[in-house]
Design a protein around this motif. Sequence first.
Motif, PDB file in Angstrom:
ATOM      1  N   VAL A 136       1.760  18.395 -10.830  1.00 17.74           N
ATOM      2  CA  VAL A 136       2.812  17.382 -11.007  1.00 17.74           C
ATOM      3  C   VAL A 136       2.848  16.519  -9.744  1.00 17.74           C
ATOM      4  CG1 VAL A 136       4.197  18.594 -12.728  1.00 17.74           C
ATOM      5  CG2 VAL A 136       4.584  19.076 -10.330  1.00 17.74           C
ATOM      6  N   TYR A 137       1.893  15.615  -9.649  1.00 21.59           N
ATOM      7  CA  TYR A 137       1.786  14.772  -8.460  1.00 21.59           C
ATOM      8  C   TYR A 137       2.944  13.788  -8.329  1.00 21.59           C
ATOM      9  CZ  TYR A 137      -2.709  16.313  -6.703  1.00 21.59           C
ATOM     10  OH  TYR A 137      -3.711  17.058  -6.127  1.00 21.59           O
ATOM     11  N   SER A 138       3.642  13.517  -9.417  1.00 20.37           N
ATOM     12  CA  SER A 138       4.772  12.598  -9.308  1.00 20.37           C
ATOM     13  C   SER A 138       5.812  13.107  -8.318  1.00 20.37           C
ATOM     14  CB  SER A 138       5.418  12.382 -10.680  1.00 20.37           C
ATOM     15  OG  SER A 138       6.039  13.563 -11.147  1.00 20.37           O
ATOM     16  N   THR A 139       5.868  14.424  -8.113  1.00 19.92           N
ATOM     17  CA  THR A 139       6.849  15.006  -7.179  1.00 19.92           C
ATOM     18  C   THR A 139       6.411  14.874  -5.724  1.00 19.92           C
ATOM     19  OG1 THR A 139       5.855  17.221  -7.315  1.00 19.92           O
ATOM     20  CG2 THR A 139       7.555  16.665  -8.936  1.00 19.92           C
ATOM     21  N   LEU A 140       5.150  14.475  -5.495  1.00 14.95           N
ATOM     22  CA  LEU A 140       4.630  14.327  -4.129  1.00 14.95           C
ATOM     23  C   LEU A 140       4.552  12.876  -3.674  1.00 14.95           C
ATOM     24  CD1 LEU A 140       1.596  16.807  -3.949  1.00 14.95           C
ATOM     25  CD2 LEU A 140       3.826  17.058  -2.857  1.00 14.95           C
ATOM     26  N   LEU A 141       4.788  11.932  -4.582  1.00 17.68           N
ATOM     27  CA  LEU A 141       4.557  10.532  -4.261  1.00 17.68           C
ATOM     28  C   LEU A 141       5.649   9.966  -3.367  1.00 17.68           C
ATOM     29  CD1 LEU A 141       3.451   9.254  -7.789  1.00 17.68           C
ATOM     30  CD2 LEU A 141       1.985   9.891  -5.858  1.00 17.68           C
ATOM     31  N   ALA A 142       5.247   9.203  -2.360  1.00 15.19           N
ATOM     32  CA  ALA A 142       6.219   8.491  -1.525  1.00 15.19           C
ATOM     33  C   ALA A 142       6.802   7.335  -2.333  1.00 15.19           C
ATOM     34  CB  ALA A 142       5.534   7.966  -0.268  1.00 15.19           C
ATOM     35  N   PRO A 143       8.097   7.110  -2.239  1.00 16.88           N
ATOM     36  CA  PRO A 143       8.730   6.063  -3.045  1.00 16.88           C
ATOM     37  C   PRO A 143       8.127   4.683  -2.867  1.00 16.88           C
ATOM     38  CG  PRO A 143      10.390   7.463  -2.031  1.00 16.88           C
ATOM     39  CD  PRO A 143       9.074   7.858  -1.429  1.00 16.88           C
ATOM     40  N   ASP A 144       7.548   4.400  -1.698  1.00 15.37           N
ATOM     41  CA  ASP A 144       7.001   3.072  -1.431  1.00 15.37           C
ATOM     42  C   ASP A 144       5.474   3.015  -1.513  1.00 15.37           C
ATOM     43  OD1 ASP A 144       9.555   2.010  -0.960  1.00 15.37           O
ATOM     44  OD2 ASP A 144       9.512   2.678   1.128  1.00 15.37           O
ATOM     45  N   ASP A 145       4.839   4.109  -1.943  1.00 15.58           N
ATOM     46  CA  ASP A 145       3.373   4.153  -1.977  1.00 15.58           C
ATOM     47  C   ASP A 145       2.857   3.659  -3.330  1.00 15.58           C
ATOM     48  OD1 ASP A 145       0.683   4.583  -1.713  1.00 15.58           O
ATOM     49  OD2 ASP A 145       0.831   6.719  -1.243  1.00 15.58           O
ATOM     50  N   ARG A 146       2.680   2.367  -3.428  1.00 14.46           N
ATOM     51  CA  ARG A 146       2.223   1.775  -4.685  1.00 14.46           C
ATOM     52  C   ARG A 146       0.821   2.229  -5.043  1.00 14.46           C
ATOM     53  NH1 ARG A 146       1.318  -4.677  -5.127  1.00 14.46           N
ATOM     54  NH2 ARG A 146      -0.249  -4.135  -3.545  1.00 14.46           N
ATOM     55  N   SER A 147      -0.078   2.323  -4.064  1.00 16.66           N
ATOM     56  CA  SER A 147      -1.488   2.596  -4.348  1.00 16.66           C
ATOM     57  C   SER A 147      -1.677   3.938  -5.030  1.00 16.66           C
ATOM     58  CB  SER A 147      -2.322   2.520  -3.068  1.00 16.66           C
ATOM     59  OG  SER A 147      -1.890   3.495  -2.129  1.00 16.66           O
ATOM     60  N   ALA A 148      -0.953   4.968  -4.579  1.00 17.78           N
ATOM     61  CA  ALA A 148      -1.029   6.280  -5.233  1.00 17.78           C
ATOM     62  C   ALA A 148      -0.107   6.353  -6.441  1.00 17.78           C
ATOM     63  CB  ALA A 148      -0.679   7.381  -4.243  1.00 17.78           C
ATOM     64  N   HIS A 209       4.825  13.642   1.925  1.00 14.06           N
ATOM     65  CA  HIS A 209       4.324  12.993   0.720  1.00 14.06           C
ATOM     66  C   HIS A 209       2.792  12.921   0.723  1.00 14.06           C
ATOM     67  CE1 HIS A 209       8.286  11.816  -0.608  1.00 14.06           C
ATOM     68  NE2 HIS A 209       8.539  11.258   0.570  1.00 14.06           N
ATOM     69  N   PHE A 210       2.248  12.746  -0.461  1.00 16.97           N
ATOM     70  CA  PHE A 210       0.808  12.597  -0.657  1.00 16.97           C
ATOM     71  C   PHE A 210       0.301  11.347   0.055  1.00 16.97           C
ATOM     72  CE2 PHE A 210      -2.709  10.740  -3.031  1.00 16.97           C
ATOM     73  CZ  PHE A 210      -3.568  11.806  -3.223  1.00 16.97           C
ATOM     74  N   GLN A 211      -0.847  11.473   0.722  1.00 15.36           N
ATOM     75  CA  GLN A 211      -1.474  10.332   1.392  1.00 15.36           C
ATOM     76  C   GLN A 211      -2.971  10.320   1.083  1.00 15.36           C
ATOM     77  OE1 GLN A 211      -0.557  10.456   5.617  1.00 15.36           O
ATOM     78  NE2 GLN A 211       1.607  10.910   5.232  1.00 15.36           N
ATOM     79  N   MET A 212      -3.510   9.129   0.835  1.00 13.62           N
ATOM     80  CA  MET A 212      -4.935   9.010   0.512  1.00 13.62           C
ATOM     81  C   MET A 212      -5.480   7.690   1.038  1.00 13.62           C
ATOM     82  SD  MET A 212      -6.853   9.314  -3.210  1.00 13.62           S
ATOM     83  CE  MET A 212      -5.927   7.961  -3.948  1.00 13.62           C
ATOM     84  N   VAL A 213      -6.672   7.744   1.616  1.00 10.43           N
ATOM     85  CA  VAL A 213      -7.372   6.536   2.047  1.00 10.43           C
ATOM     86  C   VAL A 213      -8.332   6.159   0.914  1.00 10.43           C
ATOM     87  CG1 VAL A 213      -8.788   5.467   3.834  1.00 10.43           C
ATOM     88  CG2 VAL A 213      -7.192   7.307   4.438  1.00 10.43           C
ATOM     89  N   GLY A 214      -7.832   5.356  -0.004  1.00 10.28           N
ATOM     90  CA  GLY A 214      -8.509   5.126  -1.268  1.00 10.28           C
ATOM     91  C   GLY A 214      -9.925   4.587  -1.162  1.00 10.28           C
ATOM     92  N   ARG A 215     -10.155   3.617  -0.288  1.00 12.03           N
ATOM     93  CA  ARG A 215     -11.478   2.996  -0.215  1.00 12.03           C
ATOM     94  C   ARG A 215     -12.537   4.002   0.228  1.00 12.03           C
ATOM     95  NH1 ARG A 215     -11.910  -2.832   2.424  1.00 12.03           N
ATOM     96  NH2 ARG A 215     -10.571  -3.120   0.599  1.00 12.03           N
TER      97      ARG A 215
END
Length: 331
Positions: A136-148, A209-215
């Motif tokens: 359930v990744y929705s519970t890890l998302l930062a409120p302002d992290d659009r990319s994730a 919160h979840f963090q990812m360097v997408g590129r």
Amino acid sequence: MLQGLAGCVPPRVVANDELPAHWETDDAWVRRRTGIGTRHWVDEGTSTGDLALEAAEGALKSAGTSQVDMVLVATSTPDHPMPAMAPVLASKLGLGTVAAFDVSAVCSGFVYALATASGMIAAGLASRILLVAADVYSTLLAPDDRSAGVVFGDGAGAMVLRAGKRGEPGSVLAFDLGSDGEGHDLIIVPAGGARDRAEPSRYAPEDKHFQMVGRDVYQHAVSRMSESALAVLKNVGWTTDEVDRVVAHQANARILNAVGTKLSIPNDRVVSNISRVGNTGAASIPLALSDAVDRNEINAGDKVLLTAFGGGFTWGSAAMLWPEISTGKSN
């Protein structure tokens, strides 16, 4: 041997037009970047364990059994830091005192757990295993992290595996697994673990919160899944032309297309449900398989290639012969 299969997603559907207004997205923007139109998010009060239980019950129903010797759960969003989810799930299912433990390999977790289950059966430690992948990744998302935020959805998938003879329909024939810890910080939840407690001044509130360097992740995901897939095909003696269906981790549509291109496998043989459910972490492959069965997109006798990439970095692939099977669909 694959004996049972099921998937589930929470009932709440979040379309692109329903994403938070401050993300400044629209349906066309999200579809162009990710290939996603909708995703499912849990409501308050629903946890990973709830989805895992629903998928597990469906897989047992599909298998026509209520008994297994072992329970494995692949997740990176467990209900608690401890204990593991698998023993709790086994208890809720009324399975008694069977062996049960979790596997943590982020979005590669299902493939790692599948290899673990296959090894346990081959070693004679179990004759039938329930394997559940849920996140359930929705519970890890930062409120302002659009990319994730636009990418991830919640879901669970489950399989029942049994002992059998190599070459039978349902056989899992070969695996390739790998990791590279040098990339561990490119997909990460920095805080909330023992390092956070050891060095509390090092972490900020947003580090939970979840963090990812997408590129950077994109390049690694495409190359690692493609290389791993070719390695497992070599192991089992298949050419890419012989593969009937590729089921890759549903990270985003661009990655799926790039992996298919690298393998010279046309899009009509690449299974995808990401447009409807998004990236569901470890659940994505069994959920995609379950969805493909329900939509008659995968058939008995098909040669199926599975491949995944996740945080850690971890990656893995498997080759299997698809059986005659129907899902224990519950949604």
